[in-house]
Design a protein around this motif. Structure first.
Motif, PDB file in Angstrom:
ATOM      1  N   ILE A  20       6.812 -26.783  -2.901  1.00  0.00           N
ATOM      2  CA  ILE A  20       6.071 -27.307  -4.057  1.00  0.00           C
ATOM      3  C   ILE A  20       5.916 -28.821  -3.953  1.00  0.00           C
ATOM      4  O   ILE A  20       4.829 -29.359  -4.204  1.00  0.00           O
ATOM      5  N   ASP A  21       6.991 -29.529  -3.580  1.00  0.00           N
ATOM      6  CA  ASP A  21       6.905 -30.981  -3.418  1.00  0.00           C
ATOM      7  C   ASP A  21       5.817 -31.364  -2.423  1.00  0.00           C
ATOM      8  O   ASP A  21       5.078 -32.322  -2.640  1.00  0.00           O
ATOM      9  N   SER A  22       5.727 -30.617  -1.326  1.00  0.00           N
ATOM     10  CA  SER A  22       4.717 -30.952  -0.316  1.00  0.00           C
ATOM     11  C   SER A  22       3.302 -30.750  -0.854  1.00  0.00           C
ATOM     12  O   SER A  22       2.364 -31.416  -0.404  1.00  0.00           O
ATOM     13  N   CYS A  23       3.139 -29.867  -1.816  1.00  0.00           N
ATOM     14  CA  CYS A  23       1.825 -29.656  -2.439  1.00  0.00           C
ATOM     15  C   CYS A  23       1.535 -30.727  -3.481  1.00  0.00           C
ATOM     16  O   CYS A  23       0.409 -31.237  -3.562  1.00  0.00           O
ATOM     17  N   ILE A  24       2.526 -31.077  -4.259  1.00  0.00           N
ATOM     18  CA  ILE A  24       2.347 -32.085  -5.310  1.00  0.00           C
ATOM     19  C   ILE A  24       2.068 -33.464  -4.722  1.00  0.00           C
ATOM     20  O   ILE A  24       1.322 -34.255  -5.300  1.00  0.00           O
ATOM     21  N   ASN A  25       2.626 -33.752  -3.577  1.00  0.00           N
ATOM     22  CA  ASN A  25       2.526 -35.090  -2.990  1.00  0.00           C
ATOM     23  C   ASN A  25       1.315 -35.265  -2.074  1.00  0.00           C
ATOM     24  O   ASN A  25       1.358 -36.063  -1.146  1.00  0.00           O
ATOM     25  N   GLN A  26       0.242 -34.595  -2.353  1.00  0.00           N
ATOM     26  CA  GLN A  26      -0.978 -34.741  -1.579  1.00  0.00           C
ATOM     27  C   GLN A  26      -1.673 -36.064  -1.917  1.00  0.00           C
ATOM     28  O   GLN A  26      -1.531 -36.586  -3.016  1.00  0.00           O
ATOM     29  N   ASP A  27      -2.418 -36.591  -0.958  1.00  0.00           N
ATOM     30  CA  ASP A  27      -3.169 -37.823  -1.207  1.00  0.00           C
ATOM     31  C   ASP A  27      -4.582 -37.532  -1.722  1.00  0.00           C
ATOM     32  O   ASP A  27      -5.412 -38.410  -1.816  1.00  0.00           O
ATOM     33  N   PHE A  28      -4.833 -36.292  -2.068  1.00  0.00           N
ATOM     34  CA  PHE A  28      -6.101 -35.824  -2.630  1.00  0.00           C
ATOM     35  C   PHE A  28      -5.755 -35.146  -3.937  1.00  0.00           C
ATOM     36  O   PHE A  28      -4.763 -34.425  -4.016  1.00  0.00           O
ATOM     37  N   ASN A  29      -6.536 -35.323  -4.977  1.00  0.00           N
ATOM     38  CA  ASN A  29      -6.091 -34.908  -6.312  1.00  0.00           C
ATOM     39  C   ASN A  29      -6.790 -33.687  -6.905  1.00  0.00           C
ATOM     40  O   ASN A  29      -6.351 -33.165  -7.914  1.00  0.00           O
ATOM     41  N   ASP A  30      -7.843 -33.188  -6.330  1.00  0.00           N
ATOM     42  CA  ASP A  30      -8.630 -32.122  -6.943  1.00  0.00           C
ATOM     43  C   ASP A  30      -8.179 -30.745  -6.438  1.00  0.00           C
ATOM     44  O   ASP A  30      -8.817 -30.137  -5.585  1.00  0.00           O
TER      45      ASP A  30
END
Length: 99
Positions: A20-30
């Protein structure tokens, strides 16, 4: 919504938080994160519910659906233009969505 990240999981309490952390910490927001818990018997659900990110949609099945039906369920709940499947022990690179 550009991306739907669908995480299918079953009894992955030791890895789900990092996933989950790896998904939340994306540099793209949409994007959205759809977690499909296939009737886990461990602490997977409690760990998922400890995240307060509004992008996360958590679904726990009462009966074990199996991998195919669990992924199909995730597709039905998604609204993204593109779907990314990962499992509860996988990680996304921080720039995975922007690339």
């Amino acid at each position: 919504m550009r991306f739907s990240i669908i995480i299918v999981t079953y009894n992955q309490e030791t890895t789900i938080s990092k996933t989950i952390d790896s998904c939340i910490n994306q540099d793209f927001n949409d994007y959205e994160i759809i977690i499909c818990d296939d009737c886990s018997l461990d602490l997977t659900g409690e760990l998922v519910r400890s995240f307060t990110n509004s992008k996360i949609k958590y679904f726990r099945h009462e009966l074990n659906l199996g991998e195919y039906e669990n992924r199909t369920f995730g597709i039905q709940k998604s609204v993204g233009e593109y779907i990314i499947f990962i499992d509860g022990e996988d990680l996304l690179y921080q720039n995975a969505l922007s690339h």
